[in-house]
Design a protein around this motif. Sequence first.
Motif, PDB file in Angstrom:
ATOM      1  N   GLY A   1       0.797  -1.218   0.000  1.00  0.00           N
ATOM      2  CA  GLY A   1       0.000   0.000   0.000  1.00  0.00           C
ATOM      3  C   GLY A   1       0.828   1.264   0.000  1.00  0.00           C
ATOM      4  O   GLY A   1       2.010   1.252   0.326  1.00  0.00           O
TER       5      GLY A   1
ATOM      6  N   THR B   1      -3.741   3.744   0.450  1.00  0.00           N
ATOM      7  CA  THR B   1      -4.176   2.350   0.404  1.00  0.00           C
ATOM      8  C   THR B   1      -3.332   1.493   1.329  1.00  0.00           C
ATOM      9  O   THR B   1      -2.144   1.755   1.545  1.00  0.00           O
ATOM     10  CB  THR B   1      -4.065   1.782  -1.023  1.00  0.00           C
TER      11      THR B   1
ATOM     12  N   VAL C   1      -9.059   1.386   1.359  1.00  0.00           N
ATOM     13  CA  VAL C   1      -8.753   2.538   0.506  1.00  0.00           C
ATOM     14  C   VAL C   1      -9.336   3.753   1.206  1.00  0.00           C
ATOM     15  O   VAL C   1     -10.536   3.780   1.524  1.00  0.00           O
ATOM     16  CB  VAL C   1      -9.370   2.400  -0.903  1.00  0.00           C
TER      17      VAL C   1
ATOM     18  N   VAL D   1      -8.316  -4.643  -1.587  1.00  0.00           N
ATOM     19  CA  VAL D   1      -7.595  -4.014  -2.687  1.00  0.00           C
ATOM     20  C   VAL D   1      -6.285  -4.751  -2.936  1.00  0.00           C
ATOM     21  O   VAL D   1      -5.632  -5.248  -2.014  1.00  0.00           O
ATOM     22  CB  VAL D   1      -7.352  -2.516  -2.364  1.00  0.00           C
TER      23      VAL D   1
ATOM     24  N   VAL E   1      -4.013   2.000  -6.951  1.00  0.00           N
ATOM     25  CA  VAL E   1      -5.206   2.812  -7.142  1.00  0.00           C
ATOM     26  C   VAL E   1      -4.914   3.846  -8.218  1.00  0.00           C
ATOM     27  O   VAL E   1      -3.762   4.265  -8.391  1.00  0.00           O
ATOM     28  CB  VAL E   1      -5.624   3.486  -5.806  1.00  0.00           C
TER      29      VAL E   1
END
Length: 463
Positions: free
Chosen positions: A52, A70, A75, A92, A111
Motif C-alpha cells: 500500500g 491504500t 482505501v 484491494v 489505485v
Amino acid sequence: MPIIRGESGLTTKAFVAVSLSYVVLMTSSACAYETNPFIIPLSLPAPTDSAGSIIVTDLTGNRRMDYLVTGPGHVGAYASSGRELWVLRADVVVGGSAESQGLPGHHGPGVQAGDIDGDRRTEVLFLTRDSQLHIVDGKTGAAKLTAAPPVPEGAERWEHLVIANFRGHGDRDILLQATNKDGYRMGRYVAAFALDVLATGDVTPLWQRDDFISCAHNGARIGDLNGDGRDEVIGATVLSPDGELLHTIPVRGHLDSIFIYDVRPDLPGLEVVALEEGGANRVFLYNASEVLFITDYRGQEPQNAAVGDFDLDRAGLEVWCRSRYNEHQKPWTFDSRGQLICTYEMDNVAPAGWTVRGVEVINVIDWTGELRQLAAAKERHESGDVCIFDPITGQFIKHIPEAADRLYVADVTGDWREEIIVWSGNELHIYQNTDPNPRPECPRLWGDRQYCRNKMTWNYYSP
C-alpha cells in the motif's frame, strides 16, 4: 464493498463516457499549510510491511490536491485540509515482492484516479483480489461501476491497473496487467479495455497480449512517447496504443526500474530510462522506435535511479544510479548521452547518524524553485529519516528527522514547487519549502501530462 465511514448519501449513477480530456490542476492559488509539517491523522491501519501507499489528486473539485491512501483491506480518501472524506473496506490488490506475490510490488498504491467518464468529477479505480475492477466517486466513495474482465489463462488475478488514452478520446481507457501464478512472477499478461464499453457489461478487450516483458519488480508504465496524443505501454518491450509490438530492448537479466522523461530535449517525444539487474547490469535509454544508448559503470548493478536536471551546464537530463551495495553505497551519475559524470561514497556525504545502508525511494524533486532539480529519499531498510540531496555532489541539502514508512513527492500546495509527503504510522506528514519561491510565475507541474502519469503509477523501484 461497504463504505465504513464517509459522506456518501448518493445512489449509484449511470456510467456515461464522453470525449473530454482528463482534468488536471493547470492553475490554482497557492495555499501554504499552516504548520510544517502539516499532519493528517489517518484512520487506516499503520503499515506493517510494504503493502500500500499514496497518490494525490483533486477528489473534491476545488482545484486542491487531496490524498488517496491504500493498505491491505482499505482505501482511504482525505481532503487537502486533512478532513477524512471516506474510507472503504475492500480487499484491494496491494502487496510486497512483485516477483513472489504479484503486482503492484513494494509501495505500489494499487489505485488510479481521473475523470474517466466526462462528468467533470474525479473517479477512483482499483482492483480487488477477486479480479474485479471497482470505480467509485472520488468525493464520496459511492460505487459507480464494478466489472470483472476475464483473467488470462496462466494468471491468478488482475493485479495492476493504469488509466490510459489508447483510442485518442482522452483518459477513457484502462490497462490491466497480471503475472504468471507459478514460478518467478513477471507481468507478461496485459490487456486494454475501453471504460465506456466495460460500463455496458461487455468485457471484450481492445487488445491483449501474453508476451509483454515488464520490470521484474513493478508494473507497466504508460506514456505518449512519440507525441501522437495516445499512450504507449512501456517495459522492456514497447507496445503501441493498439497493442502492436514496436520494439524490445536487449535485456540479458531483468529490469529493476523504469522512468519516463524528456531526457533528450533535442529529440522529439519522450524517452525511457531502464535499469538492468543481471546480465551486464546496464542502463538503457530508448524511445518508441529505437535504443539511444546502452551503458554501464564497471559492470555494477545500478538498481535504483533518479532522473532529472541535476547539472545545468549539461544538455538534457542526468541519470543518478544508487548502486547495489547493501551498505556503504557508491552512487554514480550519467549524462543524457550515457557518459559518466561523477561517483562518490554515500558514507562521506551523509549526515552523522544516517544509516550505512544509504537511501531508498529516491524521487527527483523541484524543491527550491530554481532550475536545478534535487533528489529526495528516505533511510534505507527502516522507517527512518528523510533527506533532500544533490545527486551530483551527494551533498545533503536538508535532513528531516522522521519515521517514514512511505515517501511520495508532488506539488500539493499549489506554487508549482513540490512537497514531501511522508506516511508515518497513522499520520501523513506534508513538508513544504517556506522560503520565497524565486519563480512563482511557473505553471504547475500537473499541467504536464507525463508528470500526471508518473505520479499516478509508481512503486518502490520506480518512483
